[in-house]
Structure formats: structure tokens, C-alpha cells
Design a protein around this motif. Structure first.
Motif, short mmCIF file in Angstrom:
data_model
loop_
_atom_site.label_atom_id
_atom_site.label_comp_id
_atom_site.label_asym_id
_atom_site.label_seq_id
_atom_site.Cartn_x
_atom_site.Cartn_y
_atom_site.Cartn_z
N ALA A 176 -2.51 2.74 -4.99
CA ALA A 176 -2.59 3.57 -6.18
C ALA A 176 -3.83 4.45 -6.16
CB ALA A 176 -2.59 2.68 -7.43
N HIS A 177 -4.96 3.89 -5.73
CA HIS A 177 -6.20 4.69 -5.61
C HIS A 177 -5.99 5.88 -4.67
CE1 HIS A 177 -9.43 2.97 -7.94
NE2 HIS A 177 -9.27 1.76 -7.44
N LEU A 178 -5.37 5.63 -3.52
CA LEU A 178 -5.18 6.68 -2.53
C LEU A 178 -4.34 7.83 -3.07
CD1 LEU A 178 -4.59 4.48 0.65
CD2 LEU A 178 -6.62 5.84 0.13
N ALA A 179 -3.49 7.54 -4.03
CA ALA A 179 -2.65 8.56 -4.64
C ALA A 179 -3.30 9.21 -5.85
CB ALA A 179 -1.30 7.96 -5.04
N GLY A 180 -4.51 8.78 -6.18
CA GLY A 180 -5.20 9.37 -7.33
C GLY A 180 -4.70 8.86 -8.67
N ALA A 181 -4.21 7.64 -8.71
CA ALA A 181 -3.69 7.08 -9.95
C ALA A 181 -4.80 6.96 -10.99
CB ALA A 181 -3.08 5.71 -9.70
N LEU A 182 -4.42 7.14 -12.25
CA LEU A 182 -5.36 7.02 -13.36
C LEU A 182 -5.47 5.57 -13.81
CD1 LEU A 182 -4.25 10.18 -15.39
CD2 LEU A 182 -6.12 9.97 -13.73
N LEU A 224 4.66 5.68 -5.05
CA LEU A 224 4.98 5.61 -6.48
C LEU A 224 4.18 6.62 -7.28
CD1 LEU A 224 6.35 4.18 -8.89
CD2 LEU A 224 4.51 2.48 -8.82
N PHE A 225 2.92 6.83 -6.88
CA PHE A 225 2.06 7.72 -7.64
C PHE A 225 1.79 9.05 -6.94
CE2 PHE A 225 0.73 3.45 -9.33
CZ PHE A 225 1.38 3.59 -10.55
N MET A 281 -7.96 14.42 2.17
CA MET A 281 -7.78 13.43 1.10
C MET A 281 -9.13 13.23 0.42
SD MET A 281 -6.23 9.54 1.26
CE MET A 281 -4.56 10.11 1.64
N SER A 282 -9.11 13.12 -0.89
CA SER A 282 -10.33 12.93 -1.66
C SER A 282 -11.14 11.76 -1.12
CB SER A 282 -9.97 12.69 -3.13
OG SER A 282 -11.06 12.12 -3.82
N ALA A 283 -12.43 12.02 -0.81
CA ALA A 283 -13.30 10.96 -0.32
C ALA A 283 -13.45 9.85 -1.36
CB ALA A 283 -14.67 11.53 0.04
N GLN A 284 -13.47 10.23 -2.63
CA GLN A 284 -13.62 9.22 -3.68
C GLN A 284 -12.41 8.29 -3.73
OE1 GLN A 284 -16.42 8.55 -5.61
NE2 GLN A 284 -15.16 6.72 -5.88
N ARG A 285 -11.23 8.83 -3.49
CA ARG A 285 -10.03 7.99 -3.48
C ARG A 285 -10.11 6.96 -2.35
NH1 ARG A 285 -4.81 12.06 -4.28
NH2 ARG A 285 -5.55 13.13 -6.18
N VAL A 286 -10.51 7.43 -1.17
CA VAL A 286 -10.59 6.54 -0.01
C VAL A 286 -11.68 5.49 -0.22
CG1 VAL A 286 -10.99 6.41 2.48
CG2 VAL A 286 -9.72 8.34 1.52
N VAL A 302 0.84 -1.20 0.00
CA VAL A 302 0.00 0.00 0.00
C VAL A 302 0.88 1.25 0.00
CG1 VAL A 302 -1.71 1.35 1.26
CG2 VAL A 302 -1.92 -1.14 1.20
N LEU A 303 1.82 1.30 0.93
CA LEU A 303 2.69 2.47 1.06
C LEU A 303 3.53 2.68 -0.20
CD1 LEU A 303 3.92 1.88 4.73
CD2 LEU A 303 2.20 3.53 3.97
N SER A 304 4.04 1.60 -0.77
CA SER A 304 4.92 1.72 -1.92
C SER A 304 4.18 2.24 -3.15
CB SER A 304 5.57 0.37 -2.21
OG SER A 304 6.68 0.52 -3.06
N PHE A 305 2.99 1.70 -3.40
CA PHE A 305 2.24 2.17 -4.57
C PHE A 305 1.69 3.58 -4.35
CE2 PHE A 305 2.51 -2.10 -6.21
CZ PHE A 305 2.51 -1.88 -7.59
#
Length: 299
Positions: free
Chosen positions: A197-203, A61-62, A135-140, A55-58
Motif C-alpha cells: 500500500a505504501h508503494l502505491a501511495g495509499a493514504l 489495489l491502490f 517512484m517516490s523515495a518517501q514511498r519506498v 505486496v503485489l496485490s495491495f
């Protein structure tokens, strides 16, 4: 971070970050004393902390920071720990040893162990939703939904049900084994990658990379586990070896033999590495090295 990093040392350092958080994450609430002791007994028993590390690494990463996603990452370890407690129960795998210590139900009792698992699973979702308010609620929500599906009846729980169904059943096919392990082991590992990746807002293309990496890493991890149950030793692994054969479980070595199993594990690790091709971020370097390490580990 160079391409020839000491993955084991790096993973240990990252595990220490997670453990510092885990040490206090259940405190400050009115949890009955014996239940808390049981929960913390298993949660603080060590381990690679692979899922929170992913989780932390991805997330890094983004573009996110460790501090902001640590509660969510720790939640994955709570879920993983709950699954281990329940897997060890007499009604499941009936194992007396976990991470070099008596299994939770041996240290406490079966009822307490069941409730400790229940508590860890439920409290995990409280941690997921304690991410920073900005943090974006949608990401969480996207990350939490990913984890919920992976941990539930179509993921880890379903995989455990199939594992029990297949135990001592003759004629289990390779495709059935792959599907079962993709649910029981692979789903939560994949979810750890995708959630970060989601938490970082990855596409979408980045989320697909995370998914492909996680699926292949999870498969390589499980095949390596099956191999270690044959060739490892109890002291190094911290759990009984040879239990798969004693319980009549179908494994990769039992179907393919050790050499073919090792080859397949390396193939899946290579596919995980290829999922991150072209990414030069230090976290991508670590993740590629981690995939290679997974199939060469001894515990």
C-alpha cells in the motif's frame, strides 16, 4: 475476476510471476559458488509465495503495477526464506525437512546455512531499494521501514526468541501465544500488505485497511498452521507433522482444542474480509477470497 475464483490456482499463477523474478535476482554478482547454491536451494524450493503476493496485490489495489514493485515484493520472499533456513537449524527448531526436501543445513552444512540466511536477509534490502527511480523515495522508505521493523527484534526475530523461550515451558497463556505469533508470523505478513500500500501511495485510511487485513490474515494463517501440524501429513505439507507436540510447543490446538481453533481461525479470516469491505477492485475480490482460503487449506 469473480467472487468464486479458484484462489489456489490464482495464487499459484501469481507465485509463478514471483518465481520468474527470483530465478535471476541473485545472479550477476560475485557471490561464492557454494553460498549462492545454498541461497538458491532454499529460495527456489517452491512455496505459496504468500508475502510477495500480498505486496503485489495491495500495490495493485491502490494503483501501482506489478512490474514496478516486483523487486520489493521479491525481497519479502528472501526475508521469509532466510527465516525458514534459520528456524530449521539444530539450535532452533532442528527440522530436517522443508518443502519436501532436506533442510538447508542438511543439504549443505550449518555454517553455510547460517551464511545463506544472512545473505538473503541483507540482499533483500538491496532489492527493496532497486525500485524504479521515478517512484517516490518517501514511498519506498516508508515501505522499507515497515518491513525492517516487522523482520527485526520487535517483530519476527523477537517472535522466534519468544517461541524458543516458551518451548517446553508449562503454563503458556493464550495472550502470550497470540503475542508471540503476531510477532513471529503475523508481523511480516502484515508488513507485506502495508508495504504494498505504501508503494502505491495509499493514504492513512487505506493503510489502516491494509494493516487490519494483514493482522487478521496472519493470525488466521498461524492458527491454520498449528491445526495442520496436528491433522496434516508430511507428504502434503512438505515438512514434518507433529513436531510442535514433540518439541513441547504451546499451540492453539493444545490450548483450545481443534474445534475451537478452527472457529477462531474463521473469525480472524472474517475480520480480514471485513477490513476490505466496500472495495470492489479485482484485487480486493482476490484478497477476500484468499482470507477464506487460508483457513481451509491443506498445506
Amino acid at each position: 475476476m469473480s467472487a468464486d475464483i479458484d484462489v489456489k490456482a490464482e495464487l499459484k499463477a501469481r507465485a509463478a510471476e514471483v518465481e520468474a523474478y527470483l530465478a535471476g535476482c541473485l545472479r550477476g554478482r560475485d557471490i561464492p559458488e557454494r553460498l549462492l547454491a545454498s541461497m538458491e536451494y532454499s529460495l527456489q524450493a517452491g512455496g505459496k509465495r504468500l508475502r510477495p503476493a500480498l505486496v503485489l496485490s495491495f500495490a495493485r489495489l491502490f494503483g501501482e503495477t506489478v512490474e514496478r514493485v516486483m523487486p520489493f515484493a521479491a525481497a519479502l520472499e528472501l526475508i521469509h526464506t532466510y527465516s525458514l533456513i534459520h528456524d530449521d537449524l539444530p539450535a532452533m527448531d532442528d527440522d530436517d525437512l522443508r518443502r519436501g526436501k532436506p533442510s538447508n543445513h542438511k543439504q549443505f552444512d550449518e555454517a553455510t546455512a547460517i551464511l545463506a540466511g544472512d545473505g538473503l536477509l541483507t540482499d533483500a534490502f538491496g532489492l527493496m531499494f532497486s525500485c524504479p527511480q521515478d517512484m517516490s523515495a518517501q514511498r519506498v522508505l516508508s515501505a522499507a521501514q515497515t518491513v525492517a521493523l516487522a523482520a527485526g527484534s520487535s517483530g519476527m526475530v523477537g517472535g522466534q526468541a519468544l517461541d524458543m523461550e516458551y518451548t517446553a515451558r508449562p503454563g503458556v497463556r493464550l495472550d502470550e501465544l497470540r503475542s508471540m505469533h503476531a510477532m513471529k508470523t503475523g508481523a511480516l505478513i502484515t508488513a507485506s500488505c502495508v508495504a504494498g500500500a505504501h508503494l502505491a501511495g495509499a493514504l492513512a485510511p487505506e493503510l489502516d485497511r491494509a494493516r487490519r487485513y494483514g493482522e487478521n490474515l496472519g493470525a488466521a494463517f498461524q492458527i491454520a498452521d498449528d491445526i495442520l501440524d496436528v491433522v496434516g501429513d508430511t507428504k502434503t505439507l512438505g515438512k514434518p507433522v507433529g513436531s510442535d507436540e514433540r518439541q513441547g510447543k504451546t499451540t492453539y490446538p493444545s490450548l483450545l482444542g481443534l474445534d475451537k481453533s478452527r472457529e477462531l481461525a474463521r473469525e480472524r479470516a472474517k475480520s480480514a474480509v471485513e477490513a476490505l469491505a466496500g472495495l470492489e477492485h479485482i484485487e480486493a475480490v482476490f484478497l477476500r477470497a484468499l482470507a477464506r482460503y487460508i483457513v481451509e487449506r491443506v498445506n
